[in-house]
Design a protein around this motif. Structure first.
Motif, short mmCIF file in Angstrom:
data_model
loop_
_atom_site.label_atom_id
_atom_site.label_comp_id
_atom_site.label_asym_id
_atom_site.label_seq_id
_atom_site.Cartn_x
_atom_site.Cartn_y
_atom_site.Cartn_z
N SER A 96 0.84 -1.21 0.00
CA SER A 96 0.00 0.00 0.00
C SER A 96 0.86 1.25 0.00
O SER A 96 0.57 2.21 -0.72
CB SER A 96 -0.92 0.01 1.22
OG SER A 96 -1.82 -1.06 1.18
N LEU A 97 1.92 1.24 0.79
CA LEU A 97 2.82 2.39 0.87
C LEU A 97 3.45 2.65 -0.51
O LEU A 97 3.48 3.80 -0.97
CB LEU A 97 3.91 2.10 1.91
CG LEU A 97 4.72 3.25 2.45
CD1 LEU A 97 5.36 2.85 3.77
CD2 LEU A 97 5.75 3.75 1.54
N ASN A 101 2.97 6.02 -2.78
CA ASN A 101 4.16 6.81 -3.05
C ASN A 101 4.46 6.94 -4.55
O ASN A 101 5.13 7.89 -4.97
CB ASN A 101 5.36 6.20 -2.32
CG ASN A 101 6.50 7.17 -2.17
OD1 ASN A 101 6.31 8.35 -1.90
ND2 ASN A 101 7.70 6.68 -2.35
N ALA A 102 3.94 6.02 -5.35
CA ALA A 102 4.27 5.98 -6.78
C ALA A 102 3.91 7.26 -7.52
O ALA A 102 4.63 7.67 -8.44
CB ALA A 102 3.57 4.79 -7.44
N PHE A 161 3.38 9.02 6.81
CA PHE A 161 4.11 10.14 6.23
C PHE A 161 3.75 10.29 4.75
O PHE A 161 3.42 11.40 4.28
CB PHE A 161 5.62 9.93 6.38
CG PHE A 161 6.44 10.99 5.70
CD1 PHE A 161 6.61 12.24 6.27
CD2 PHE A 161 7.04 10.74 4.46
CE1 PHE A 161 7.35 13.23 5.63
CE2 PHE A 161 7.78 11.71 3.83
CZ PHE A 161 7.94 12.96 4.40
N VAL A 162 3.76 9.19 4.02
CA VAL A 162 3.43 9.23 2.60
C VAL A 162 1.97 9.62 2.40
O VAL A 162 1.63 10.43 1.53
CB VAL A 162 3.76 7.87 1.93
CG1 VAL A 162 3.17 7.78 0.53
CG2 VAL A 162 5.27 7.66 1.89
N MET A 163 1.08 9.07 3.23
CA MET A 163 -0.33 9.43 3.11
C MET A 163 -0.54 10.91 3.40
O MET A 163 -1.34 11.58 2.74
CB MET A 163 -1.20 8.58 4.03
CG MET A 163 -2.66 8.98 3.96
SD MET A 163 -3.77 7.77 4.65
CE MET A 163 -4.06 6.79 3.19
N ALA A 164 0.18 11.47 4.37
CA ALA A 164 0.06 12.91 4.67
C ALA A 164 0.47 13.73 3.46
O ALA A 164 -0.19 14.72 3.12
CB ALA A 164 0.90 13.27 5.89
N ARG A 165 1.55 13.33 2.80
CA ARG A 165 1.98 14.04 1.59
C ARG A 165 0.88 13.97 0.53
O ARG A 165 0.54 14.97 -0.11
CB ARG A 165 3.26 13.42 1.02
CG ARG A 165 4.49 13.63 1.85
CD ARG A 165 5.72 13.17 1.09
NE ARG A 165 5.95 14.07 -0.04
CZ ARG A 165 6.50 13.71 -1.20
NH1 ARG A 165 6.91 12.48 -1.40
NH2 ARG A 165 6.66 14.59 -2.16
#
Length: 184
Positions: A96-97, A101-102, A161-165
């Motif tokens: 999922s991460l 992030n992709a 962190f990635v989801m926040a971005r």
């Protein structure tokens, strides 16, 4: 769950101790209880984040699964020696991460929490998740702790962190870039 909680207060914790799932009692400020409480905080922040997301948000099912994982992890700590978090959950979180992030632009600078309300809430969950991980590291110095749970929290903080971005950009906000002191 063996017994239905029909009476919420028991008075058994009035002496500053609490009962674990194996029947033992420990002080409420024990590292184990700090870990359980901090994992509960992460779960609560994720719940707050989900309440901020639009109805039927595509990320809600994934966040709900994470909430269940966190509850399981708290259960592991509440019953010493019991294991509920499997390495497969870490693998699924990593997939999922990577998917989230992709589509993000590469990071060229540190970012500060913010960008949108949902992104800021996600950063809150991330920072509390890091604290939960530290609690498990501290506990593992004196008690047996499932290393998979600690790894799960480490990966979850990366995921958040990635989801926040992603949320900052998706919701029309901007990532808040850190500006070095001598350049402000």
């Amino acid at each position: 769950m063996g017994h239905r909680l029909s009476k919420i207060y028991t008075r058994t914790g009035d002496d500053g101790t609490t009962g674990l799932g194996d029947g033992s009692r420990i002080d409420k400020d024990h590292c184990r209880m700090e870990g359980i409480g901090t994992i509960d905080e992460v779960n609560s922040f994720i719940g707050l984040l989900m309440a901020e997301l639009p109805a039927a948000d595509p990320y809600s099912p994934l966040l709900a699964r994470i909430q269940h994982d966190l509850f399981d992890l708290g259960g592991e700590l509440a019953v010493p020696g019991y294991t509920m978090i499997s390495p497969e959950r870490i693998d699924e979180l990593e997939v999922s991460l990577d998917e989230l992030n992709a589509d993000l632009p590469p990071l060229k600078n540190f970012i500060l929490p913010g960008g949108s309300k949902a992104a800021a809430l996600c950063h809150m969950a991330r920072s509390v998740c890091r604290r939960a991980e530290r609690c498990l590291v501290a506990l593992s110095k004196t008690d047996e702790v499932n290393a998979t749970g600690r790894k799960y929290l480490n990966r979850l903080s990366d995921f958040l962190f990635v989801m926040a971005r992603l949320l900052a950009l998706r919701d029309g906000g901007q990532e808040v870039l850190w500006v070095q002191a001598d350049k402000r």
